[in-house]
Design a protein around this motif. Sequence first.
Motif: not given
Length: 218
Positions: A159-170
């Motif tokens: 979950v933490a990795g998904l959140a990091e990836a999504l914020v970075g993409a944004a």
Amino acid sequence: MGAVKNKRMPRAVREQQMLDAAVRTFGQRGYRAASMDEIAELAGVSKPLVYLYLNSKEDLFTACIRREAEALTTAVREGVNPELPADRQLWEGLRAFFTHTARNPDAWAVLHLQARTHGEPFAAEVAAMREEMVAFVTGLILVAAREARRDPSLPEREVAGLAEALVGAAEALAAWANTTPGLTARQAAATLMNFAWSGLGNLMDGHPWTPPADTAPA
């Protein structure tokens, strides 16, 4: 004697004027190239008054980062209705993010480009904002997991990795969107939503992508 043309302005109002001018100058010219003379002139005040209110160029830049970081995180949080389904919450959060960065390109340049490239303490200020964003997005992903009744089987690290990836993409997409003529905030949000939710939807439905067996020699 002539009438006094400039009425005394409350300190808080005057300080916001200085910050407005500073964000515009830092965002367009960069931290090192921006001068206190430019900022004072744009704010309509004397340079000594800028120093009196905000002490130094470094303190002024830090104040800009803190104000704009708070404005962005507030915009995203207020843009999300917790009563909506998980996909709508994520959509509204992304739309709020891209709307804010599109409407405030100088502020986004300060946060995304300038603050990160000039060392401490500026980078730490932006890192704190990013941590707050990641925590918020982590919450949205957990909402999606609960709705899919898969939260017990979704590891915390994933979950933490998904959140990091999504914020970075944004963050990367906002920088691209602000330099792409004709691209709207809604279109940018939809681009990332399509990219992210397709994967998240499959994951929540119990269909994660599985890498092939490693056939390379040891």
